[in-house]
Scaffold this motif. Structure first.
Motif, mmCIF file in Angstrom:
data_model
loop_
_atom_site.group_PDB
_atom_site.id
_atom_site.type_symbol
_atom_site.label_atom_id
_atom_site.label_comp_id
_atom_site.label_asym_id
_atom_site.label_seq_id
_atom_site.Cartn_x
_atom_site.Cartn_y
_atom_site.Cartn_z
ATOM 1 N N ALA A 97 39.397 31.591 51.775
ATOM 2 C CA ALA A 97 38.485 31.028 50.777
ATOM 3 C C ALA A 97 37.804 29.747 51.249
ATOM 4 O O ALA A 97 36.947 29.201 50.552
ATOM 5 C CB ALA A 97 39.254 30.755 49.486
ATOM 6 N N SER A 141 41.977 33.525 48.447
ATOM 7 C CA SER A 141 41.731 34.018 47.086
ATOM 8 C C SER A 141 42.131 35.477 47.024
ATOM 9 O O SER A 141 41.954 36.222 48.000
ATOM 10 C CB SER A 141 40.241 33.910 46.748
ATOM 11 N N LEU A 142 42.645 35.851 45.872
ATOM 12 C CA LEU A 142 43.056 37.243 45.654
ATOM 13 C C LEU A 142 42.183 37.873 44.577
ATOM 14 O O LEU A 142 42.060 37.321 43.477
ATOM 15 C CB LEU A 142 44.525 37.278 45.203
ATOM 16 N N ALA A 143 41.560 38.983 44.915
ATOM 17 C CA ALA A 143 40.762 39.708 43.927
ATOM 18 C C ALA A 143 41.199 41.168 43.895
ATOM 19 O O ALA A 143 41.666 41.707 44.900
ATOM 20 C CB ALA A 143 39.274 39.616 44.272
ATOM 21 N N TYR A 163 40.034 41.212 38.619
ATOM 22 C CA TYR A 163 41.006 40.130 38.742
ATOM 23 C C TYR A 163 40.549 39.177 39.837
ATOM 24 O O TYR A 163 40.136 39.609 40.914
ATOM 25 C CB TYR A 163 42.368 40.728 39.113
ATOM 26 N N LEU A 164 40.591 37.879 39.547
ATOM 27 C CA LEU A 164 40.311 36.890 40.598
ATOM 28 C C LEU A 164 41.184 35.659 40.374
ATOM 29 O O LEU A 164 41.057 34.982 39.342
ATOM 30 C CB LEU A 164 38.822 36.495 40.597
ATOM 31 N N ASP A 165 42.081 35.418 41.320
ATOM 32 C CA ASP A 165 42.929 34.216 41.320
ATOM 33 C C ASP A 165 43.555 33.911 39.962
ATOM 34 O O ASP A 165 43.376 32.811 39.402
ATOM 35 C CB ASP A 165 42.109 33.015 41.810
ATOM 36 N N GLY A 166 44.256 34.878 39.429
ATOM 37 C CA GLY A 166 45.022 34.641 38.209
ATOM 38 C C GLY A 166 44.261 34.865 36.928
ATOM 39 O O GLY A 166 44.835 34.756 35.840
ATOM 40 N N ARG A 167 42.984 35.160 37.022
ATOM 41 C CA ARG A 167 42.192 35.384 35.807
ATOM 42 C C ARG A 167 41.654 36.806 35.777
ATOM 43 O O ARG A 167 41.311 37.359 36.818
ATOM 44 C CB ARG A 167 41.024 34.393 35.748
ATOM 45 N N THR A 220 31.915 31.102 51.903
ATOM 46 C CA THR A 220 33.275 31.647 51.999
ATOM 47 C C THR A 220 33.542 32.176 53.409
ATOM 48 O O THR A 220 32.787 32.988 53.941
ATOM 49 C CB THR A 220 33.462 32.774 50.948
ATOM 50 N N LEU A 261 42.327 40.082 49.779
ATOM 51 C CA LEU A 261 42.823 38.712 49.915
ATOM 52 C C LEU A 261 41.984 38.082 51.009
ATOM 53 O O LEU A 261 41.991 38.565 52.145
ATOM 54 C CB LEU A 261 44.306 38.740 50.323
#
Ligand code: PMP
Length: 309
Positions: free
Chosen positions: A104, A118-120, A7-11, A24, A101
């Motif tokens: 970014a 960013s959230l992964a 998972y990365l930022d909604g995808r 980064t 988190l």
């Protein structure tokens, strides 16, 4: 489609398709917060259970708040993302889940706030571990580290901050260089804090003693469950108080606990045997109960296990 997903930022992507820039902020300055969560596969139930997902994501949200990293998902949404990721990956084995988190910003300025976060969520399968007890036989040999635990006055230790793990890495490598398995870190004022990535439980004269949350420990999820099992199930009184280094040399049993290490007996510290030098009775019983709870073979606290399928 089976195979690992990330998972990365909604995808939801294949791990190799999840990319971030070399500038980064988190890569350069350690400005990330993360969690380590486990999901255990139960062959008997045909189920994959995430352990203490809500507790981990609650700590994750607190870490984010301390580090001023924006996180729009609440703990329940983060649990749902993790369930979805595991379901899609169709995993039928033990898995380590690593949410992170991170700042970014692609700007080298230390002020990262304008760049957002960013959230992964990454999955690391741990095949071949089902039903195995890595700590059944020999215990761990520990040394007191020459590195002190980062004090909360320098860096927030109850937040699981990436940069703080430099302290853990240095201490752990030092222990390996000394021919041991793990390092125990002292606070700046010389009290026992924790191991490089585990909390500590001492057993002495029938009671459990553990360093308090004000002695620069990470507030461990496993520690909290074990303290409950000790008092409620095993009738062992628990004392949260500062621990002197020399108490490590005279306790009857010493345990490391954490999501990764589970419950591991320590059989020597600084070359001195703990107890009779073998894993002790209370530790063995506690480990048995912990493993039964995480594998769904005995009831843990309500909501403790989140089923994936
Ligand atoms: N202390 C540190 C420094 C850790 O990294 C960990 C692992 N997260 C722990 C303690 C144990 O915490 P938990 O039981 O929540 O995994």
């Amino acid at each position: 489609m089976a195979g690992l997903w990330t998972y990365l930022d909604g995808r939801i992507l294949r791990p190799e398709d999840a990319r971030i820039g070399l500038l980064t902020h988190a890569l350069h300055y350690g400005t990330a917060v993360f969690e380590g969560i486990r999901a255990y596969w139960s062959e008997a139930a045909g189920q994959l259970n995430i352990v203490a997902a809500r507790a981990h994501y609650t700590r994750f949200a607190r870490s984010a708040r301390i580090m001023r990293l924006p996180l729009s998902e609440d703990a329940d949404e983060l649990v749902a993302i993790t369930v979805e990721l595991l379901r899609r990956s169709q995993l039928r084995e033990d898995v380590y889940v690593r949410p992170i988190l991170f700042a970014a910003s692609q700007d080298l300025d230390v002020d990262y706030r304008a760049g957002g976060a960013s959230l992964a969520v990454c999955l690391v399968p741990m095949p071949g571990q089902d039903g195995q007890d890595a700590h059944e036989g020999a215990g761990l040999r520990c040394v007191t580290s020459s590195w002190r635990r980062v004090p909360d006055a320098a860096m927030p230790v109850r937040a699981k901050v990436a940069g703080a793990y430099v302290n853990s890495c240095l201490a752990h490598l030092e222990a390996l260089d000394a021919g041991c398995d793990e390092a125990i870190l002292l606070t700046a004022d010389g009290h026992v804090s924790e191991a490089s990535a585990e909390n500590l439980l001492l057993l002495r004269d029938g009671a459990c003693i553990t360093p308090p949350v004000t002695d620069d420990i990470l507030e461990g999820v496993t520690r909290a469950l074990l303290l409950r099992l000790l008092t409620d199930d095993l009738g062992v009184p628990v004392l949260e108080r500062s621990v002197d280094r020399s108490e490590l040399y005279v306790c009857d049993e010493l345990l490391l606990c954490g999501t990764w290490t589970e419950v591991a007996p320590v059989t020597s510290v600084d070359g001195r045997a703990v107890g009779d030098g073998c894993p002790g009775r209370i530790g063995r019983e506690l480990r048995r109960r912990y493993l039964a709870a995480v594998r769904g073979e005995s009831p843990g606290p309500a909501g403790w296990l989140v089923p994936v399928y």
